[in-house]
Write an enzyme that holds these catalytic residues in place. Structure first.
Site, PDB file in Angstrom:
ATOM      1  N   ASP A 214       0.866  -1.178   0.000  1.00  0.00           N
ATOM      2  CA  ASP A 214       0.000   0.000   0.000  1.00  0.00           C
ATOM      3  C   ASP A 214       0.906   1.233   0.000  1.00  0.00           C
ATOM      4  O   ASP A 214       1.793   1.364   0.837  1.00  0.00           O
ATOM      5  CB  ASP A 214      -0.881  -0.031   1.262  1.00  0.00           C
ATOM      6  CG  ASP A 214      -1.952   1.040   1.240  1.00  0.00           C
ATOM      7  OD1 ASP A 214      -3.136   0.693   1.218  1.00  0.00           O
ATOM      8  OD2 ASP A 214      -1.594   2.245   1.251  1.00  0.00           O
TER       9      ASP A 214
ATOM     10  N   ASP B  82      -3.674   2.341  -5.350  1.00  0.00           N
ATOM     11  CA  ASP B  82      -2.416   2.364  -4.586  1.00  0.00           C
ATOM     12  C   ASP B  82      -2.121   1.071  -3.833  1.00  0.00           C
ATOM     13  O   ASP B  82      -1.284   1.054  -2.951  1.00  0.00           O
ATOM     14  CB  ASP B  82      -2.352   3.599  -3.675  1.00  0.00           C
ATOM     15  CG  ASP B  82      -2.797   3.339  -2.249  1.00  0.00           C
ATOM     16  OD1 ASP B  82      -3.733   2.541  -2.060  1.00  0.00           O
ATOM     17  OD2 ASP B  82      -2.199   3.933  -1.337  1.00  0.00           O
ATOM     18  N   GLU B  83      -2.809  -0.029  -4.200  1.00  0.00           N
ATOM     19  CA  GLU B  83      -2.501  -1.282  -3.502  1.00  0.00           C
ATOM     20  C   GLU B  83      -2.585  -2.508  -4.397  1.00  0.00           C
ATOM     21  O   GLU B  83      -3.267  -2.490  -5.421  1.00  0.00           O
ATOM     22  CB  GLU B  83      -3.377  -1.456  -2.260  1.00  0.00           C
ATOM     23  CG  GLU B  83      -4.828  -1.245  -2.506  1.00  0.00           C
ATOM     24  CD  GLU B  83      -5.690  -1.579  -1.283  1.00  0.00           C
ATOM     25  OE1 GLU B  83      -5.414  -2.544  -0.562  1.00  0.00           O
ATOM     26  OE2 GLU B  83      -6.681  -0.863  -1.094  1.00  0.00           O
TER      27      GLU B  83
HETATM   28  P1  TTP Z   1      -5.189   4.923   1.198  1.00  0.00           P
HETATM   29  O1  TTP Z   1      -4.131   3.895   0.921  1.00  0.00           O
HETATM   30  O2  TTP Z   1      -6.287   4.553   2.121  1.00  0.00           O
HETATM   31  O3  TTP Z   1      -4.517   6.233   1.802  1.00  0.00           O
HETATM   32  P2  TTP Z   1      -3.132   6.913   1.490  1.00  0.00           P
HETATM   33  O4  TTP Z   1      -2.317   6.117   0.519  1.00  0.00           O
HETATM   34  O5  TTP Z   1      -3.364   8.317   1.080  1.00  0.00           O
HETATM   35  O6  TTP Z   1      -2.430   6.956   2.898  1.00  0.00           O
HETATM   36  P3  TTP Z   1      -1.753   5.759   3.702  1.00  0.00           P
HETATM   37  O7  TTP Z   1      -0.303   6.140   3.839  1.00  0.00           O
HETATM   38  O8  TTP Z   1      -2.459   5.727   5.000  1.00  0.00           O
HETATM   39  O9  TTP Z   1      -1.944   4.527   2.893  1.00  0.00           O
HETATM   40  O10 TTP Z   1      -5.850   5.380  -0.146  1.00  0.00           O
HETATM   41  C1  TTP Z   1      -5.112   5.507  -1.343  1.00  0.00           C
HETATM   42  C2  TTP Z   1      -5.567   6.709  -2.138  1.00  0.00           C
HETATM   43  O11 TTP Z   1      -6.955   6.598  -2.421  1.00  0.00           O
HETATM   44  C3  TTP Z   1      -5.387   8.021  -1.386  1.00  0.00           C
HETATM   45  O12 TTP Z   1      -4.106   8.585  -1.571  1.00  0.00           O
HETATM   46  C4  TTP Z   1      -6.489   8.856  -1.957  1.00  0.00           C
HETATM   47  C5  TTP Z   1      -7.571   7.881  -2.363  1.00  0.00           C
HETATM   48  N1  TTP Z   1      -8.682   7.906  -1.370  1.00  0.00           N
HETATM   49  C6  TTP Z   1      -9.779   8.713  -1.625  1.00  0.00           C
HETATM   50  O13 TTP Z   1      -9.850   9.365  -2.684  1.00  0.00           O
HETATM   51  N2  TTP Z   1     -10.787   8.753  -0.698  1.00  0.00           N
HETATM   52  C7  TTP Z   1     -10.747   8.042   0.476  1.00  0.00           C
HETATM   53  O14 TTP Z   1     -11.677   8.131   1.306  1.00  0.00           O
HETATM   54  C8  TTP Z   1      -9.594   7.210   0.726  1.00  0.00           C
HETATM   55  C9  TTP Z   1      -9.502   6.410   1.999  1.00  0.00           C
HETATM   56  C10 TTP Z   1      -8.595   7.177  -0.230  1.00  0.00           C
HETATM   57 MG    MG Z   2      -2.071   4.084   0.752  1.00  0.00          MG
END
Ligand code: TTP
Ligand code: MG
Length: 357
Positions: A8, A105-106
């Site tokens: 992630d 992103d995963e």
């Molecule tokens: P996440 O992996 O949940 O968050 P992140 O990568 O920003 O932070 P972390 O370091 O905690 O992993 O989500 C990935 C992307 O998806 C995030 O950058 C933006 C998008 N996203 C949204 O648009 N709305 C949301 O509610 C969430 C949770 C994520």
């Molecule tokens: Mg993330």
């Protein structure tokens, strides 16, 4: 014994923005909506600096602004994030061909057959991604998907957590039930109301008790999940509905020669994508985004599905002629749809290029 890796990316949208604009380093950055915190819209994500002020995903931008008026607010730029997403998944694909793409992103990677320690694999992936994108990620490695996903959430950013049979109980039993796949906010509230707030509290119950309370299928699921049991396979293959390629120009273009040349290149690439998986296409769509972001498409369906370059190129140019080119062009794209299978081929190759719809 299976070994599954979940990856992630860290503060993904915000990290890509920071890369685009190095002057943002060290500042709180919030990405969401149109980027104007006085207007409606929610936070897509924010960087770790901004999280110190209590800002998080899905929060109204106006609330985020109240919490930290000095934060830098930016609009969502999906194209930039998709480009980086493709790049980091390419790095994963070089490590193992068995990948499940779960989101921008995963991803999950089956690393069972790789003869390296989890630490070595993680190092290789993190270095590869840093080189390809300049971004950091967090990795979880475990015997299955359920645990790998929990693991990657345990130590962020730039973390690595390895869950094994030995440390499983110590690591997951103290966690909130919400951390289990399939437990959303509503289920969490229901579980809490019944006295289950941690995974360990679920694991303390017998299968019969949980089935009695939650019904056969969900009760059994919770019983197994709380013990870290999961044998769900990686979903590595989807039947594609279309294949597409697009290019955003460095500078907006008006020159027909440049547009035509780019179109020819995109047609070639998208044909390679479908041929690698033994598909032919019936419909060609060309997309143009002008400098003012107005985006139009023109499509043409052929009499039969084909994969030969001359026919598809000709059809793409027929679409092209139906656009006006008074304004400059920011992006051009080609999509092939109406895909039909032509034979048996290598199903894994080129998978990432084919889009689900
Ligand atoms: P996440 O992996 O949940 O968050 P992140 O990568 O920003 O932070 P972390 O370091 O905690 O992993 O989500 C990935 C992307 O998806 C995030 O950058 C933006 C998008 N996203 C949204 O648009 N709305 C949301 O509610 C969430 C949770 C994520
Ligand atoms: Mg993330």
């Amino acid at each position: 014994m299976r070994r599954i890796l979940h990856i992630d990316m860290d503060a993904f949208f915000a990290a890509v923005e920071e890369k685009k604009r190095p002057e943002l380093a060290g500042k709180p950055v919030v990405v969401g909506g149109s980027g104007d915190p006085t207007r409606r819209g929610v936070v897509s994500t924010c960087n770790y600096e901004a999280r110190k002020f209590g800002i998080h995903s899905a929060m109204p931008l106006r609330t985020a602004y109240k919490l930290c008026p000095k934060a830098v607010f930016l609009p969502v730029d999906f194209e930039a994030y998709s480009r980086e997403s493709e790049r980091f998944k390419e790095v994963l694909g070089q490590v193992s061909p068995v990948m499940e793409d779960v989101g921008i992103d995963e991803a999950y990677l089956d690393i069972s057959d790789i003869e390296m320690t989890p630490e070595e694999i993680s190092r290789q992936i993190k270095d590869g991604i840093r080189q390809a994108t300049g971004l950091t990620c967090t990795i979880g490695i475990a015997p299955n998907k359920l645990l790998a996903k929990i693991a990657s959430d345990l130590r962020k950013p730039d973390g690595l957590t390895i869950i094994t049979k030995q440390n499983l109980e110590q690591l997951i039993w103290p966690l909130a039930v919400r951390k289990l796949y399939g437990v959303g906010p509503k289920t969490e509230a229901a579980l809490n109301a019944m006295g289950y707030s941690t995974i360990g509290e679920l694991a303390a119950r017998s299968k019969e008790e949980l089935v009695g309370q939650f019904g056969e299928s969900y009760g059994e699921y919770l019983y197994e999940a709380a013990r870290g049991i999961d044998d769900s396979p990686l979903v590595t293959h989807w039947e594609p509905k279309s294949a597409s390629r697009e290019t955003t120009f460095e500078r907006d273009v008006q020159d027909w020669q440049v547009l035509a040349k780019t179109l020819v290149g995109l047609v070639r690439e998208v044909i390679d994508d479908i041929r690698e998986r033994d598909y032919k296409a019936r419909t060609v769509t060309v997309k143009i985004r002008y400098s003012d972001f107005i985006t139009l498409t023109r499509a043409k369906t052929m009499e039969a599905a084909v994969d030969d370059e001359a026919t598809i190129r000709k059809t793409a140019f027929e679409c092209m002629k139906r656009f006006e080119f008074k304004k400059r062009v920011r992006l051009i794209g080609v999509r092939l749809s109406g895909l039909e299978k032509t034979g048996q081929g290598d199903g894994e190759k080129g998978r990432k290029l084919l889009r689900r719809e």
